[in-house]
Design a protein around this motif. Structure first.
Motif, PDB file in Angstrom:
ATOM      1  N   GLU A  61       0.850  -1.195   0.000  1.00 13.83           N
ATOM      2  CA  GLU A  61       0.000   0.000   0.000  1.00 13.83           C
ATOM      3  C   GLU A  61       0.878   1.234   0.000  1.00 13.83           C
ATOM      4  OE1 GLU A  61      -3.372   0.285  -0.014  1.00 13.83           O
ATOM      5  OE2 GLU A  61      -3.670  -1.878  -0.075  1.00 13.83           O
ATOM      6  N   TRP A  62       0.469   2.242  -0.729  1.00 10.70           N
ATOM      7  CA  TRP A  62       1.175   3.508  -0.751  1.00 10.70           C
ATOM      8  C   TRP A  62       0.703   4.356   0.405  1.00 10.70           C
ATOM      9  CZ3 TRP A  62       0.722   5.453  -6.478  1.00 10.70           C
ATOM     10  CH2 TRP A  62       1.241   4.473  -7.341  1.00 10.70           C
ATOM     11  N   ASP A  80       5.515   4.595   1.692  1.00 11.44           N
ATOM     12  CA  ASP A  80       4.770   4.078   2.830  1.00 11.44           C
ATOM     13  C   ASP A  80       4.926   5.030   4.015  1.00 11.44           C
ATOM     14  OD1 ASP A  80       7.238   3.579   3.999  1.00 11.44           O
ATOM     15  OD2 ASP A  80       7.128   1.418   3.725  1.00 11.44           O
ATOM     16  N   ALA A  81       4.411   4.631   5.171  1.00 15.53           N
ATOM     17  CA  ALA A  81       4.444   5.485   6.355  1.00 15.53           C
ATOM     18  C   ALA A  81       5.871   5.795   6.812  1.00 15.53           C
ATOM     19  CB  ALA A  81       3.665   4.831   7.482  1.00 15.53           C
ATOM     20  N   ASN A  82       6.834   4.954   6.471  1.00 14.54           N
ATOM     21  CA  ASN A  82       8.229   5.172   6.858  1.00 14.54           C
ATOM     22  C   ASN A  82       8.997   5.986   5.819  1.00 14.54           C
ATOM     23  OD1 ASN A  82       7.927   3.639   9.225  1.00 14.54           O
ATOM     24  ND2 ASN A  82       8.221   1.756   8.048  1.00 14.54           N
ATOM     25  N   GLY A  83       8.320   6.438   4.775  1.00  8.62           N
ATOM     26  CA  GLY A  83       8.975   7.223   3.740  1.00  8.62           C
ATOM     27  C   GLY A  83       9.731   6.384   2.722  1.00  8.62           C
ATOM     28  N   ALA A  86       7.319   2.137  -2.115  1.00 10.11           N
ATOM     29  CA  ALA A  86       6.622   0.855  -2.090  1.00 10.11           C
ATOM     30  C   ALA A  86       6.919   0.002  -3.321  1.00 10.11           C
ATOM     31  CB  ALA A  86       5.114   1.088  -1.975  1.00 10.11           C
ATOM     32  N   THR A  87       6.920   0.598  -4.511  1.00  8.06           N
ATOM     33  CA  THR A  87       7.078  -0.170  -5.734  1.00  8.06           C
ATOM     34  C   THR A  87       8.405  -0.925  -5.811  1.00  8.06           C
ATOM     35  OG1 THR A  87       5.533   1.248  -6.913  1.00  8.06           O
ATOM     36  CG2 THR A  87       7.029  -0.042  -8.258  1.00  8.06           C
ATOM     37  N   ARG A  89      10.076  -2.343  -3.493  1.00  8.85           N
ATOM     38  CA  ARG A  89       9.971  -3.550  -2.661  1.00  8.85           C
ATOM     39  C   ARG A  89       9.194  -4.637  -3.387  1.00  8.85           C
ATOM     40  NH1 ARG A  89       8.878   0.084   1.636  1.00  8.85           N
ATOM     41  NH2 ARG A  89       6.702  -0.537   1.599  1.00  8.85           N
ATOM     42  N   VAL A  90       8.167  -4.243  -4.123  1.00 11.61           N
ATOM     43  CA  VAL A  90       7.394  -5.227  -4.880  1.00 11.61           C
ATOM     44  C   VAL A  90       8.234  -5.771  -6.029  1.00 11.61           C
ATOM     45  CG1 VAL A  90       5.280  -5.647  -6.188  1.00 11.61           C
ATOM     46  CG2 VAL A  90       5.234  -4.136  -4.209  1.00 11.61           C
ATOM     47  N   HIS A  91       9.023  -4.919  -6.683  1.00 11.44           N
ATOM     48  CA  HIS A  91       9.925  -5.386  -7.741  1.00 11.44           C
ATOM     49  C   HIS A  91      10.911  -6.409  -7.175  1.00 11.44           C
ATOM     50  CE1 HIS A  91       9.253  -3.038 -11.446  1.00 11.44           C
ATOM     51  NE2 HIS A  91       8.791  -2.096 -10.642  1.00 11.44           N
ATOM     52  N   GLN A  92      11.477  -6.136  -6.020  1.00  9.30           N
ATOM     53  CA  GLN A  92      12.426  -7.075  -5.397  1.00  9.30           C
ATOM     54  C   GLN A  92      11.755  -8.414  -5.125  1.00  9.30           C
ATOM     55  OE1 GLN A  92      13.736  -4.740  -2.006  1.00  9.30           O
ATOM     56  NE2 GLN A  92      15.781  -4.614  -2.900  1.00  9.30           N
ATOM     57  N   TRP A  93      10.552  -8.373  -4.558  1.00  4.26           N
ATOM     58  CA  TRP A  93       9.838  -9.610  -4.271  1.00  4.26           C
ATOM     59  C   TRP A  93       9.548 -10.361  -5.561  1.00  4.26           C
ATOM     60  CZ3 TRP A  93       5.301 -11.806  -5.818  1.00  4.26           C
ATOM     61  CH2 TRP A  93       4.911 -12.970  -5.138  1.00  4.26           C
TER      62      TRP A  93
END
Length: 108
Positions: A61-62, A80-83, A86-87, A89-93
């Motif tokens: 989630e963004w 995300d909430a930590n700055g 997000a995208t 991380r999804v590419h890595q996964w």
């Protein structure tokens, strides 16, 4: 010989799985989408990866951007909430999953 299939609508990236590579099929992939989340219909608010081999998914989630407003509402941002973005991380996964997934999708 490999088969060439069109990318599904809204796919922003694809990773070929081990099985797809072994069988010469470019449709056994992990596809990435930027899409609206369940509670926010538009604009995109999440990045989703979906494996066409085994069906596993990863959703990030963004967050919402500070200071970016439209019609008096904060706008989604790819953080995300930590700055953190997000995208990526999804590419890595997606890449990691594609490198190990050996599932073959059930025929239609």
């Amino acid at each position: 010989m490999t088969t060439q299939t069109a990318w599904p609508e809204n796919v922003i990236a694809r990773y070929l799985t081990v099985t797809g590579s072994s069988l010469g099929r470019d449709d056994i992939t992990v596809d990435l989408f930027e899409e609206s989340g369940y509670y926010v219909p538009t604009p995109p608010t999440q990045t989703r990866a979906h494996c066409n081999g085994c069906g596993k998914e990863r959703i990030e989630e963004w967050g919402f951007s500070f200071g970016a407003h439209e019609n008096g509402r904060e706008q989604p941002a790819e953080f995300d909430a930590n700055g953190e973005r997000a995208t990526p991380r999804v590419h890595q996964w997606a890449q990691s999953h594609a490198e190990t997934c050996r599932a073959i999708p059930k025929p239609a």
